[in-house]
Design an enzyme around this catalytic site. Sequence first.
Site, PDB file in Angstrom:
ATOM      1  N   ARG A  52       0.816  -1.234   0.000  1.00 14.48           N
ATOM      2  CA  ARG A  52       0.000   0.000   0.000  1.00 14.48           C
ATOM      3  C   ARG A  52       0.844   1.277   0.000  1.00 14.48           C
ATOM      4  NH1 ARG A  52      -3.093  -3.012   3.898  1.00 14.48           N
ATOM      5  NH2 ARG A  52      -4.743  -4.108   2.797  1.00 14.48           N
ATOM      6  N   ASN A  61      -1.039  18.154 -21.288  1.00 16.96           N
ATOM      7  CA  ASN A  61      -1.354  17.114 -22.274  1.00 16.96           C
ATOM      8  C   ASN A  61      -1.536  17.691 -23.670  1.00 16.96           C
ATOM      9  OD1 ASN A  61      -1.355  14.905 -20.480  1.00 16.96           O
ATOM     10  ND2 ASN A  61      -3.359  15.530 -19.723  1.00 16.96           N
ATOM     11  N   GLU A 120       8.611  17.167 -25.692  1.00 15.77           N
ATOM     12  CA  GLU A 120       7.988  17.569 -24.418  1.00 15.77           C
ATOM     13  C   GLU A 120       8.539  18.919 -23.943  1.00 15.77           C
ATOM     14  OE1 GLU A 120       5.369  16.050 -23.263  1.00 15.77           O
ATOM     15  OE2 GLU A 120       5.546  13.860 -23.401  1.00 15.77           O
ATOM     16  N   GLU A 144      -4.897  16.894 -11.462  1.00 14.62           N
ATOM     17  CA  GLU A 144      -5.502  17.238 -12.757  1.00 14.62           C
ATOM     18  C   GLU A 144      -7.019  17.458 -12.681  1.00 14.62           C
ATOM     19  OE1 GLU A 144      -3.562  15.459 -16.212  1.00 14.62           O
ATOM     20  OE2 GLU A 144      -5.486  15.469 -17.245  1.00 14.62           O
ATOM     21  N   ARG A 156      -3.800  21.292 -14.844  1.00 14.32           N
ATOM     22  CA  ARG A 156      -2.732  20.339 -15.217  1.00 14.32           C
ATOM     23  C   ARG A 156      -2.970  19.716 -16.593  1.00 14.32           C
ATOM     24  NH1 ARG A 156       0.487  15.798 -11.597  1.00 14.32           N
ATOM     25  NH2 ARG A 156       1.639  14.954 -13.355  1.00 14.32           N
ATOM     26  N   HIS A 207       6.858   7.784 -27.766  1.00 10.66           N
ATOM     27  CA  HIS A 207       5.867   8.668 -27.151  1.00 10.66           C
ATOM     28  C   HIS A 207       6.101  10.124 -27.570  1.00 10.66           C
ATOM     29  CE1 HIS A 207       3.125  10.304 -24.160  1.00 10.66           C
ATOM     30  NE2 HIS A 207       4.097  11.077 -23.716  1.00 10.66           N
ATOM     31  N   HIS A 209      -1.703  10.059 -28.183  1.00  7.56           N
ATOM     32  CA  HIS A 209      -2.039   8.752 -27.605  1.00  7.56           C
ATOM     33  C   HIS A 209      -2.766   7.886 -28.624  1.00  7.56           C
ATOM     34  CE1 HIS A 209      -1.761  10.162 -23.109  1.00  7.56           C
ATOM     35  NE2 HIS A 209      -0.591   9.993 -23.676  1.00  7.56           N
ATOM     36  N   LYS A 263       2.601  11.195 -11.778  1.00  7.32           N
ATOM     37  CA  LYS A 263       1.723  10.301 -12.552  1.00  7.32           C
ATOM     38  C   LYS A 263       2.472   8.998 -12.785  1.00  7.32           C
ATOM     39  CE  LYS A 263      -1.272  13.429 -15.153  1.00  7.32           C
ATOM     40  NZ  LYS A 263      -1.647  13.897 -16.508  1.00  7.32           N
ATOM     41  N   HIS A 298      -1.282  15.469 -26.679  1.00  5.99           N
ATOM     42  CA  HIS A 298      -1.346  14.076 -26.226  1.00  5.99           C
ATOM     43  C   HIS A 298      -2.621  13.355 -26.659  1.00  5.99           C
ATOM     44  CE1 HIS A 298       2.066  15.404 -23.932  1.00  5.99           C
ATOM     45  NE2 HIS A 298       2.188  14.271 -23.275  1.00  5.99           N
ATOM     46  N   LYS A 333       6.662  22.804 -15.136  1.00  7.24           N
ATOM     47  CA  LYS A 333       5.848  21.670 -14.686  1.00  7.24           C
ATOM     48  C   LYS A 333       5.571  21.781 -13.181  1.00  7.24           C
ATOM     49  CE  LYS A 333       4.682  16.930 -15.051  1.00  7.24           C
ATOM     50  NZ  LYS A 333       4.778  15.659 -15.732  1.00  7.24           N
TER      51      LYS A 333
HETATM   52  P1  NAD Z   1      11.663   4.953 -22.565  1.00  5.58           P
HETATM   53  O1  NAD Z   1      11.524   4.851 -21.114  1.00  5.58           O
HETATM   54  O2  NAD Z   1      11.150   3.833 -23.402  1.00  5.58           O
HETATM   55  O3  NAD Z   1      13.185   5.234 -22.925  1.00  5.58           O
HETATM   56  C1  NAD Z   1      13.544   5.377 -24.270  1.00  5.58           C
HETATM   57  C2  NAD Z   1      14.672   4.422 -24.679  1.00  5.58           C
HETATM   58  O4  NAD Z   1      15.920   4.974 -24.278  1.00  5.58           O
HETATM   59  C3  NAD Z   1      14.600   3.040 -24.074  1.00  5.58           C
HETATM   60  O5  NAD Z   1      15.033   2.100 -25.005  1.00  5.58           O
HETATM   61  C4  NAD Z   1      15.596   3.134 -22.913  1.00  5.58           C
HETATM   62  O6  NAD Z   1      16.097   1.887 -22.531  1.00  5.58           O
HETATM   63  C5  NAD Z   1      16.646   4.006 -23.515  1.00  5.58           C
HETATM   64  N1  NAD Z   1      17.454   4.770 -22.577  1.00  5.58           N
HETATM   65  C6  NAD Z   1      17.023   5.403 -21.461  1.00  5.58           C
HETATM   66  N2  NAD Z   1      18.017   6.134 -20.950  1.00  5.58           N
HETATM   67  C7  NAD Z   1      19.082   5.953 -21.736  1.00  5.58           C
HETATM   68  C8  NAD Z   1      20.402   6.461 -21.717  1.00  5.58           C
HETATM   69  N3  NAD Z   1      20.792   7.367 -20.830  1.00  5.58           N
HETATM   70  N4  NAD Z   1      21.277   6.052 -22.680  1.00  5.58           N
HETATM   71  C9  NAD Z   1      20.870   5.172 -23.634  1.00  5.58           C
HETATM   72  N5  NAD Z   1      19.625   4.683 -23.724  1.00  5.58           N
HETATM   73  C10 NAD Z   1      18.752   5.073 -22.768  1.00  5.58           C
HETATM   74  O7  NAD Z   1      10.919   6.268 -23.126  1.00  5.58           O
HETATM   75  P2  NAD Z   1      10.798   7.755 -22.580  1.00  5.58           P
HETATM   76  O8  NAD Z   1      10.666   8.588 -23.778  1.00  5.58           O
HETATM   77  O9  NAD Z   1      11.822   8.071 -21.577  1.00  5.58           O
HETATM   78  O10 NAD Z   1       9.397   7.735 -21.805  1.00  5.58           O
HETATM   79  C11 NAD Z   1       8.191   7.502 -22.475  1.00  5.58           C
HETATM   80  C12 NAD Z   1       7.177   7.022 -21.470  1.00  5.58           C
HETATM   81  O11 NAD Z   1       6.963   8.042 -20.500  1.00  5.58           O
HETATM   82  C13 NAD Z   1       5.831   6.702 -22.070  1.00  5.58           C
HETATM   83  O12 NAD Z   1       5.374   5.483 -21.564  1.00  5.58           O
HETATM   84  C14 NAD Z   1       4.942   7.839 -21.610  1.00  5.58           C
HETATM   85  O13 NAD Z   1       3.606   7.472 -21.477  1.00  5.58           O
HETATM   86  C15 NAD Z   1       5.559   8.180 -20.293  1.00  5.58           C
HETATM   87  N6  NAD Z   1       5.294   9.539 -19.840  1.00  5.58           N
HETATM   88  C16 NAD Z   1       4.831   9.718 -18.588  1.00  5.58           C
HETATM   89  C17 NAD Z   1       4.607  10.982 -18.101  1.00  5.58           C
HETATM   90  C18 NAD Z   1       4.185  11.165 -16.674  1.00  5.58           C
HETATM   91  O14 NAD Z   1       3.813  12.281 -16.303  1.00  5.58           O
HETATM   92  N7  NAD Z   1       4.262  10.145 -15.853  1.00  5.58           N
HETATM   93  C19 NAD Z   1       4.843  12.095 -18.911  1.00  5.58           C
HETATM   94  C20 NAD Z   1       5.324  11.892 -20.198  1.00  5.58           C
HETATM   95  C21 NAD Z   1       5.549  10.600 -20.658  1.00  5.58           C
HETATM   96  N1  GLY Z   2       2.699  14.697 -18.683  1.00  4.15           N
HETATM   97  C1  GLY Z   2       1.462  15.246 -18.260  1.00  4.15           C
HETATM   98  C2  GLY Z   2       1.357  15.421 -16.787  1.00  4.15           C
HETATM   99  O1  GLY Z   2       2.256  15.135 -16.049  1.00  4.15           O
HETATM  100  O2  GLY Z   2       0.347  15.877 -16.322  1.00  4.15           O
END
Ligand code: NAD
Ligand code: GLY
Length: 376
Positions: free
Chosen positions: A132, A256, A196, A248, A252, A276, A263, A154, A259, A238
Amino acid sequence: MSAPSSAAQLDSSATVTIDLGVRSYDIAIGTGLIGRAATFAGLPRASQALIVSNATVAPLYAERVRAALAAHYPQVHLLALPDGEAFKTWETLQLIFDALLTHGCDRKTVLFALGGGVVGDMTGFAAASFMRGVPFVQIPTTLLAQVDSSVGGKTGINHPLGKNMVGAFYQPHRVVCDLETLQTLPPRELSAGLAEIIKYGPIADTDFLAWIEAQLSNLLAREPQALAHAVRRSCEIKAWVVAQDEREAGLRAILNFGHTFGHAIEAGMGYGAWLHGEAVGCGMVMAARLSAALGMVEAAFADRLVRLIAAAGLPVRGPLLDAGDNAGRYLELMRLDKKAQAGAITFVLIDGPGHAVMREAPEALVRSVIDACCAA
Ligand code: NAD
Ligand code: GLY
Protein backbone atom coordinates in the site's frame (compact mmCIF):
# COMPACT_ATOMS: atom_id res chain seq x y z
CA MET A 1 0.18 32.76 -17.95
CA SER A 2 3.82 32.85 -17.03
CA ALA A 3 5.48 30.43 -14.69
CA PRO A 4 8.06 32.08 -12.40
CA SER A 5 11.66 31.57 -13.38
CA SER A 6 14.67 31.14 -11.11
CA ALA A 7 17.74 33.34 -11.56
CA ALA A 8 20.03 32.28 -14.39
CA GLN A 9 22.94 30.17 -13.19
CA LEU A 10 26.41 29.99 -14.63
CA ASP A 11 27.03 26.32 -13.92
CA SER A 12 24.76 23.49 -14.97
CA SER A 13 23.51 22.49 -11.52
CA ALA A 14 20.18 23.56 -10.11
CA THR A 15 17.44 22.48 -7.75
CA VAL A 16 13.77 22.91 -8.55
CA THR A 17 11.25 22.27 -5.78
CA ILE A 18 7.82 20.77 -6.30
CA ASP A 19 5.73 22.50 -3.67
CA LEU A 20 3.05 20.06 -2.51
CA GLY A 21 2.96 20.59 1.26
CA VAL A 22 3.97 17.40 3.06
CA ARG A 23 4.58 15.72 -0.31
CA SER A 24 7.03 18.41 -1.50
CA TYR A 25 10.30 17.25 -3.02
CA ASP A 26 13.33 18.47 -4.91
CA ILE A 27 14.49 17.86 -8.45
CA ALA A 28 18.31 17.88 -8.45
CA ILE A 29 19.78 18.78 -11.86
CA GLY A 30 23.49 18.45 -12.55
CA THR A 31 26.30 16.36 -13.96
CA GLY A 32 27.81 13.29 -12.31
CA LEU A 33 25.06 13.14 -9.68
CA ILE A 34 24.22 9.44 -9.87
CA GLY A 35 27.65 8.27 -8.70
CA ARG A 36 27.78 10.45 -5.57
CA ALA A 37 26.61 9.17 -2.18
CA ALA A 38 25.69 12.76 -1.22
CA THR A 39 23.02 12.81 -3.95
CA PHE A 40 21.03 10.26 -1.99
CA ALA A 41 21.54 11.63 1.53
CA GLY A 42 18.48 12.44 3.61
CA LEU A 43 16.10 9.96 1.97
CA PRO A 44 13.95 7.60 4.06
CA ARG A 45 16.09 5.01 5.83
CA ALA A 46 15.59 1.30 5.21
CA SER A 47 17.49 -1.96 5.35
CA GLN A 48 16.90 -2.58 1.65
CA ALA A 49 16.73 -0.61 -1.57
CA LEU A 50 15.71 -1.87 -5.01
CA ILE A 51 16.99 -0.25 -8.20
CA VAL A 52 14.51 -0.90 -11.00
CA SER A 53 16.03 -0.35 -14.42
CA ASN A 54 15.97 -2.07 -17.79
CA ALA A 55 18.18 -4.21 -19.99
CA THR A 56 19.62 -1.16 -21.80
CA VAL A 57 20.16 1.31 -18.97
CA ALA A 58 21.27 -1.06 -16.20
CA PRO A 59 24.58 -2.04 -17.88
CA LEU A 60 25.35 1.65 -18.43
CA TYR A 61 24.53 3.20 -15.06
CA ALA A 62 23.27 0.73 -12.40
CA GLU A 63 26.67 -0.01 -10.84
CA ARG A 64 27.35 3.69 -10.26
CA VAL A 65 23.97 4.09 -8.58
CA ARG A 66 24.40 0.92 -6.58
CA ALA A 67 27.79 2.09 -5.25
CA ALA A 68 26.36 5.48 -4.25
CA LEU A 69 23.35 3.88 -2.54
CA ALA A 70 25.55 1.41 -0.65
CA ALA A 71 26.55 4.31 1.62
CA HIS A 72 22.93 4.56 2.79
CA TYR A 73 21.34 1.10 2.49
CA PRO A 74 22.81 -2.20 3.82
CA GLN A 75 21.32 -4.16 0.90
CA VAL A 76 20.89 -2.77 -2.61
CA HIS A 77 19.22 -5.04 -5.17
CA LEU A 78 18.94 -4.52 -8.91
CA LEU A 79 16.12 -5.57 -11.23
CA ALA A 80 16.52 -5.10 -14.99
CA LEU A 81 13.17 -5.17 -16.81
CA PRO A 82 12.77 -5.83 -20.52
CA ASP A 83 13.17 -2.59 -22.47
CA GLY A 84 10.39 -0.83 -24.35
CA GLU A 85 6.94 0.74 -24.33
CA ALA A 86 5.51 -2.65 -25.34
CA PHE A 87 6.57 -3.92 -21.89
CA LYS A 88 4.70 -1.23 -19.91
CA THR A 89 2.24 -3.92 -18.84
CA TRP A 90 0.78 -5.85 -15.91
CA GLU A 91 3.17 -8.70 -16.67
CA THR A 92 6.24 -6.50 -16.32
CA LEU A 93 4.82 -4.78 -13.23
CA GLN A 94 4.50 -8.21 -11.68
CA LEU A 95 8.28 -8.72 -12.10
CA ILE A 96 8.83 -5.78 -9.72
CA PHE A 97 6.53 -7.27 -7.08
CA ASP A 98 8.20 -10.67 -7.60
CA ALA A 99 11.63 -9.13 -6.92
CA LEU A 100 10.42 -7.20 -3.86
CA LEU A 101 8.87 -10.30 -2.31
CA THR A 102 11.71 -12.63 -3.26
CA HIS A 103 14.19 -10.33 -1.52
CA GLY A 104 11.97 -10.10 1.56
CA CYS A 105 11.48 -6.36 1.16
CA ASP A 106 9.28 -4.58 3.67
CA ARG A 107 7.15 -1.44 3.77
CA LYS A 108 10.21 0.74 4.35
CA THR A 109 12.09 -0.50 1.27
CA VAL A 110 12.94 2.36 -1.08
CA LEU A 111 12.58 1.91 -4.84
CA PHE A 112 14.87 3.74 -7.27
CA ALA A 113 13.62 4.07 -10.86
CA LEU A 114 16.68 4.24 -13.12
CA GLY A 115 15.71 4.76 -16.75
CA GLY A 116 13.28 6.55 -19.03
CA GLY A 117 9.60 7.21 -18.61
CA VAL A 118 8.61 3.58 -19.02
CA VAL A 119 10.74 2.44 -16.07
CA GLY A 120 9.74 5.54 -14.07
CA ASP A 121 5.99 5.14 -14.61
CA MET A 122 6.06 1.43 -13.79
CA THR A 123 8.34 1.74 -10.75
CA GLY A 124 6.22 4.58 -9.42
CA PHE A 125 3.08 2.48 -9.77
CA ALA A 126 4.79 -0.47 -8.06
CA ALA A 127 5.86 1.86 -5.23
CA ALA A 128 2.31 3.21 -4.93
CA SER A 129 0.86 -0.27 -4.52
CA PHE A 130 3.51 -2.50 -2.87
CA MET A 131 2.36 -2.95 0.73
CA ARG A 132 0.00 0.00 0.00
CA GLY A 133 2.86 2.38 -0.63
CA VAL A 134 6.64 2.52 -0.22
CA PRO A 135 8.96 5.48 -0.90
CA PHE A 136 10.53 5.87 -4.33
CA VAL A 137 13.05 8.07 -6.11
CA GLN A 138 13.15 8.92 -9.79
CA ILE A 139 16.53 8.83 -11.57
CA PRO A 140 15.45 9.72 -15.12
CA THR A 141 18.00 8.97 -17.85
CA THR A 142 16.13 10.19 -20.96
CA LEU A 143 15.55 13.81 -21.85
CA LEU A 144 11.81 13.15 -21.91
CA ALA A 145 11.85 11.68 -18.43
CA GLN A 146 14.00 14.51 -17.04
CA VAL A 147 11.70 17.24 -18.36
CA ASP A 148 8.35 15.57 -17.83
CA SER A 149 7.59 12.00 -16.79
CA SER A 150 9.71 11.79 -13.62
CA VAL A 151 8.10 14.94 -12.21
CA GLY A 152 4.57 15.29 -10.87
CA GLY A 153 3.64 11.83 -9.65
CA LYS A 154 1.72 10.30 -12.55
CA THR A 155 2.49 6.58 -12.55
CA GLY A 156 1.00 3.63 -14.37
CA ILE A 157 0.93 1.13 -17.21
CA ASN A 158 -0.76 0.84 -20.59
CA HIS A 159 -3.81 -1.25 -21.46
CA PRO A 160 -4.08 -2.69 -24.99
CA LEU A 161 -7.14 -0.46 -25.45
CA GLY A 162 -5.65 2.75 -24.12
CA LYS A 163 -2.46 4.49 -23.09
CA ASN A 164 -1.66 4.89 -19.36
CA MET A 165 -5.14 3.67 -18.48
CA VAL A 166 -4.20 1.99 -15.19
CA GLY A 167 -2.20 3.90 -12.61
CA ALA A 168 -2.03 6.18 -9.60
CA PHE A 169 -0.94 9.65 -8.56
CA TYR A 170 2.05 8.96 -6.31
CA GLN A 171 4.84 11.45 -5.74
CA PRO A 172 8.51 10.46 -5.54
CA HIS A 173 10.70 11.54 -2.61
CA ARG A 174 13.28 13.06 -4.94
CA VAL A 175 14.12 13.35 -8.63
CA VAL A 176 17.76 13.16 -9.71
CA CYS A 177 18.44 14.42 -13.25
CA ASP A 178 22.02 13.61 -14.18
CA LEU A 179 22.65 15.43 -17.47
CA GLU A 180 25.68 13.23 -18.18
CA THR A 181 23.39 10.25 -18.84
CA LEU A 182 21.91 12.10 -21.82
CA GLN A 183 25.18 11.68 -23.72
CA THR A 184 24.44 7.97 -24.38
CA LEU A 185 20.85 8.57 -25.51
CA PRO A 186 20.11 7.54 -29.13
CA PRO A 187 19.40 10.60 -31.36
CA ARG A 188 15.79 9.54 -31.96
CA GLU A 189 15.19 9.51 -28.19
CA LEU A 190 16.79 12.95 -27.85
CA SER A 191 14.31 14.33 -30.39
CA ALA A 192 11.46 12.62 -28.55
CA GLY A 193 12.50 14.49 -25.40
CA LEU A 194 12.62 17.77 -27.30
CA ALA A 195 8.92 17.32 -28.11
CA GLU A 196 7.99 17.57 -24.42
CA ILE A 197 10.32 20.56 -23.99
CA ILE A 198 8.79 22.36 -26.98
CA LYS A 199 5.34 21.67 -25.46
CA TYR A 200 6.01 24.07 -22.57
CA GLY A 201 6.45 27.03 -24.96
CA PRO A 202 3.01 27.27 -26.59
CA ILE A 203 1.14 26.37 -23.38
CA ALA A 204 3.03 28.52 -20.88
CA ASP A 205 6.07 30.52 -21.91
CA THR A 206 6.70 32.11 -25.31
CA ASP A 207 10.11 33.43 -24.15
CA PHE A 208 11.10 29.81 -23.60
CA LEU A 209 9.73 28.94 -27.04
CA ALA A 210 11.96 31.61 -28.60
CA TRP A 211 14.93 30.34 -26.54
CA ILE A 212 14.37 26.78 -27.83
CA GLU A 213 14.24 28.06 -31.41
CA ALA A 214 17.52 29.93 -30.90
CA GLN A 215 19.25 27.07 -29.06
CA LEU A 216 17.95 24.11 -31.05
CA SER A 217 21.27 23.29 -32.70
CA ASN A 218 23.02 23.37 -29.28
CA LEU A 219 20.32 21.14 -27.82
CA LEU A 220 20.67 18.66 -30.69
CA ALA A 221 24.45 18.75 -30.14
CA ARG A 222 23.83 17.98 -26.42
CA GLU A 223 25.69 21.08 -25.29
CA PRO A 224 25.61 20.79 -21.46
CA GLN A 225 24.61 24.39 -20.70
CA ALA A 226 21.76 24.26 -23.20
CA LEU A 227 20.52 20.93 -21.84
CA ALA A 228 20.79 22.23 -18.27
CA HIS A 229 18.65 25.28 -19.04
CA ALA A 230 16.09 23.25 -21.01
CA VAL A 231 15.70 20.70 -18.19
CA ARG A 232 15.56 23.38 -15.47
CA ARG A 233 13.02 25.63 -17.22
CA SER A 234 10.83 22.66 -18.19
CA CYS A 235 10.86 21.41 -14.59
CA GLU A 236 10.06 24.90 -13.29
CA ILE A 237 7.01 25.16 -15.54
CA LYS A 238 5.85 21.67 -14.69
CA ALA A 239 6.40 22.34 -10.96
CA TRP A 240 4.36 25.54 -11.20
CA VAL A 241 1.45 23.71 -12.86
CA VAL A 242 1.54 20.62 -10.63
CA ALA A 243 1.72 22.70 -7.42
CA GLN A 244 -1.59 24.31 -8.40
CA ASP A 245 -3.36 21.17 -9.61
CA GLU A 246 -1.68 17.96 -8.46
CA ARG A 247 -4.47 15.58 -9.50
CA GLU A 248 -5.50 17.24 -12.76
CA ALA A 249 -8.82 18.73 -11.71
CA GLY A 250 -8.27 21.45 -14.32
CA LEU A 251 -5.07 23.37 -15.12
CA ARG A 252 -2.73 20.34 -15.22
CA ALA A 253 -4.53 19.08 -18.32
CA ILE A 254 -2.64 21.72 -20.36
CA LEU A 255 0.45 19.52 -19.97
CA ASN A 256 -1.35 17.11 -22.27
CA PHE A 257 -1.11 19.47 -25.26
CA GLY A 258 -0.70 17.19 -28.30
CA HIS A 259 -1.35 14.08 -26.23
CA THR A 260 -4.96 13.42 -27.26
CA PHE A 261 -3.90 12.96 -30.89
CA GLY A 262 -0.56 11.50 -29.77
CA HIS A 263 -2.04 8.75 -27.60
CA ALA A 264 -4.27 7.75 -30.54
CA ILE A 265 -1.16 7.42 -32.71
CA GLU A 266 0.64 5.32 -30.09
CA ALA A 267 -2.29 2.98 -29.49
CA GLY A 268 -3.29 2.86 -33.17
CA MET A 269 0.21 2.05 -34.40
CA GLY A 270 0.89 -0.43 -31.57
CA TYR A 271 2.90 0.68 -28.51
CA GLY A 272 6.55 1.26 -29.37
CA ALA A 273 6.11 1.72 -33.14
CA TRP A 274 6.20 5.50 -32.66
CA LEU A 275 8.06 6.84 -29.65
CA HIS A 276 5.87 8.67 -27.15
CA GLY A 277 7.66 11.96 -27.87
CA GLU A 278 7.26 11.48 -31.62
CA ALA A 279 3.54 10.90 -31.22
CA VAL A 280 3.27 13.97 -28.96
CA GLY A 281 5.24 16.08 -31.47
CA CYS A 282 2.92 15.09 -34.30
CA GLY A 283 -0.07 15.45 -31.96
CA MET A 284 0.99 19.04 -31.23
CA VAL A 285 0.97 19.72 -34.97
CA MET A 286 -2.64 18.52 -35.14
CA ALA A 287 -3.67 20.36 -31.97
CA ALA A 288 -2.06 23.60 -33.21
CA ARG A 289 -3.76 23.23 -36.61
CA LEU A 290 -7.09 22.58 -34.86
CA SER A 291 -6.58 25.68 -32.68
CA ALA A 292 -5.95 27.75 -35.82
CA ALA A 293 -8.94 26.20 -37.62
CA LEU A 294 -11.12 27.25 -34.67
CA GLY A 295 -9.76 30.80 -34.96
CA MET A 296 -8.16 30.62 -31.51
CA VAL A 297 -4.63 31.37 -32.65
CA GLU A 298 -3.03 32.80 -35.81
CA ALA A 299 -2.19 30.22 -38.47
CA ALA A 300 1.29 31.77 -38.47
CA PHE A 301 1.80 30.65 -34.85
CA ALA A 302 0.80 27.09 -35.76
CA ASP A 303 3.21 27.23 -38.74
CA ARG A 304 6.00 28.42 -36.41
CA LEU A 305 5.39 25.50 -34.08
CA VAL A 306 5.32 22.99 -36.93
CA ARG A 307 8.66 24.32 -38.23
CA LEU A 308 10.25 23.91 -34.78
CA ILE A 309 8.88 20.39 -34.32
CA ALA A 310 10.24 19.37 -37.73
CA ALA A 311 13.61 21.00 -37.04
CA ALA A 312 13.84 19.01 -33.80
CA GLY A 313 13.83 15.85 -35.92
CA LEU A 314 10.24 14.86 -35.18
CA PRO A 315 7.57 13.66 -37.62
CA VAL A 316 4.98 16.30 -38.51
CA ARG A 317 2.76 14.11 -40.73
CA GLY A 318 0.44 11.76 -38.87
CA PRO A 319 0.40 8.06 -39.74
CA LEU A 320 -2.58 6.42 -41.44
CA LEU A 321 -4.26 4.32 -38.76
CA ASP A 322 -6.92 2.97 -41.11
CA ALA A 323 -6.87 2.52 -44.87
CA GLY A 324 -10.60 3.31 -45.01
CA ASP A 325 -11.91 5.82 -42.49
CA ASN A 326 -8.61 7.09 -41.05
CA ALA A 327 -10.10 10.11 -39.25
CA GLY A 328 -12.81 7.84 -37.84
CA ARG A 329 -10.15 5.54 -36.36
CA TYR A 330 -8.41 8.53 -34.72
CA LEU A 331 -11.75 9.66 -33.28
CA GLU A 332 -12.52 6.17 -31.99
CA LEU A 333 -9.17 6.00 -30.20
CA MET A 334 -9.43 9.56 -28.88
CA ARG A 335 -12.79 8.80 -27.28
CA LEU A 336 -10.81 6.49 -24.96
CA ASP A 337 -8.66 9.42 -23.79
CA LYS A 338 -8.87 10.04 -20.04
CA LYS A 339 -10.05 13.61 -20.68
CA ALA A 340 -13.03 12.37 -22.72
CA GLN A 341 -16.36 12.45 -20.90
CA ALA A 342 -19.47 10.58 -22.03
CA GLY A 343 -17.74 9.99 -25.38
CA ALA A 344 -17.07 13.71 -25.99
CA ILE A 345 -13.40 14.40 -26.74
CA THR A 346 -11.81 17.35 -24.95
CA PHE A 347 -8.74 18.84 -26.64
CA VAL A 348 -5.99 20.97 -25.18
CA LEU A 349 -5.87 23.91 -27.58
CA ILE A 350 -3.85 27.10 -27.87
CA ASP A 351 -5.95 30.24 -27.52
CA GLY A 352 -3.07 32.66 -27.91
CA PRO A 353 0.71 32.22 -27.78
CA GLY A 354 1.69 30.90 -24.36
CA HIS A 355 -1.82 30.06 -23.23
CA ALA A 356 -3.78 26.80 -23.45
CA VAL A 357 -7.38 25.84 -22.69
CA MET A 358 -9.52 22.69 -22.75
CA ARG A 359 -12.23 22.64 -25.40
CA GLU A 360 -14.41 20.34 -27.42
CA ALA A 361 -14.43 20.84 -31.19
CA PRO A 362 -16.94 20.05 -33.95
CA GLU A 363 -16.32 16.56 -35.29
CA ALA A 364 -16.28 17.69 -38.93
CA LEU A 365 -13.50 20.17 -38.18
CA VAL A 366 -11.48 17.58 -36.28
CA ARG A 367 -11.87 15.21 -39.22
CA SER A 368 -10.68 17.83 -41.69
CA VAL A 369 -7.60 18.59 -39.54
CA ILE A 370 -6.74 14.90 -39.28
CA ASP A 371 -7.18 14.48 -43.04
CA ALA A 372 -4.95 17.49 -43.73
CA CYS A 373 -2.25 16.36 -41.26
CA CYS A 374 -2.02 12.68 -42.15
CA ALA A 375 0.24 11.01 -44.67
CA ALA A 376 -1.55 10.32 -47.94
P1 NAD B 1 11.66 4.95 -22.56
O1 NAD B 1 11.52 4.85 -21.11
O2 NAD B 1 11.15 3.83 -23.40
O3 NAD B 1 13.19 5.23 -22.92
C1 NAD B 1 13.54 5.38 -24.27
C2 NAD B 1 14.67 4.42 -24.68
O4 NAD B 1 15.92 4.97 -24.28
C3 NAD B 1 14.60 3.04 -24.07
O5 NAD B 1 15.03 2.10 -25.01
C4 NAD B 1 15.60 3.13 -22.91
O6 NAD B 1 16.10 1.89 -22.53
C5 NAD B 1 16.65 4.01 -23.52
N1 NAD B 1 17.45 4.77 -22.58
C6 NAD B 1 17.02 5.40 -21.46
N2 NAD B 1 18.02 6.13 -20.95
C7 NAD B 1 19.08 5.95 -21.74
C8 NAD B 1 20.40 6.46 -21.72
N3 NAD B 1 20.79 7.37 -20.83
N4 NAD B 1 21.28 6.05 -22.68
C9 NAD B 1 20.87 5.17 -23.63
N5 NAD B 1 19.63 4.68 -23.72
C10 NAD B 1 18.75 5.07 -22.77
O7 NAD B 1 10.92 6.27 -23.13
P2 NAD B 1 10.80 7.76 -22.58
O8 NAD B 1 10.67 8.59 -23.78
O9 NAD B 1 11.82 8.07 -21.58
O10 NAD B 1 9.40 7.74 -21.81
C11 NAD B 1 8.19 7.50 -22.47
C12 NAD B 1 7.18 7.02 -21.47
O11 NAD B 1 6.96 8.04 -20.50
C13 NAD B 1 5.83 6.70 -22.07
O12 NAD B 1 5.37 5.48 -21.56
C14 NAD B 1 4.94 7.84 -21.61
O13 NAD B 1 3.61 7.47 -21.48
C15 NAD B 1 5.56 8.18 -20.29
N6 NAD B 1 5.29 9.54 -19.84
C16 NAD B 1 4.83 9.72 -18.59
C17 NAD B 1 4.61 10.98 -18.10
C18 NAD B 1 4.19 11.16 -16.67
O14 NAD B 1 3.81 12.28 -16.30
N7 NAD B 1 4.26 10.14 -15.85
C19 NAD B 1 4.84 12.10 -18.91
C20 NAD B 1 5.32 11.89 -20.20
C21 NAD B 1 5.55 10.60 -20.66
N1 GLY C 1 2.70 14.70 -18.68
C1 GLY C 1 1.46 15.25 -18.26
C2 GLY C 1 1.36 15.42 -16.79
O1 GLY C 1 2.26 15.14 -16.05
O2 GLY C 1 0.35 15.88 -16.32
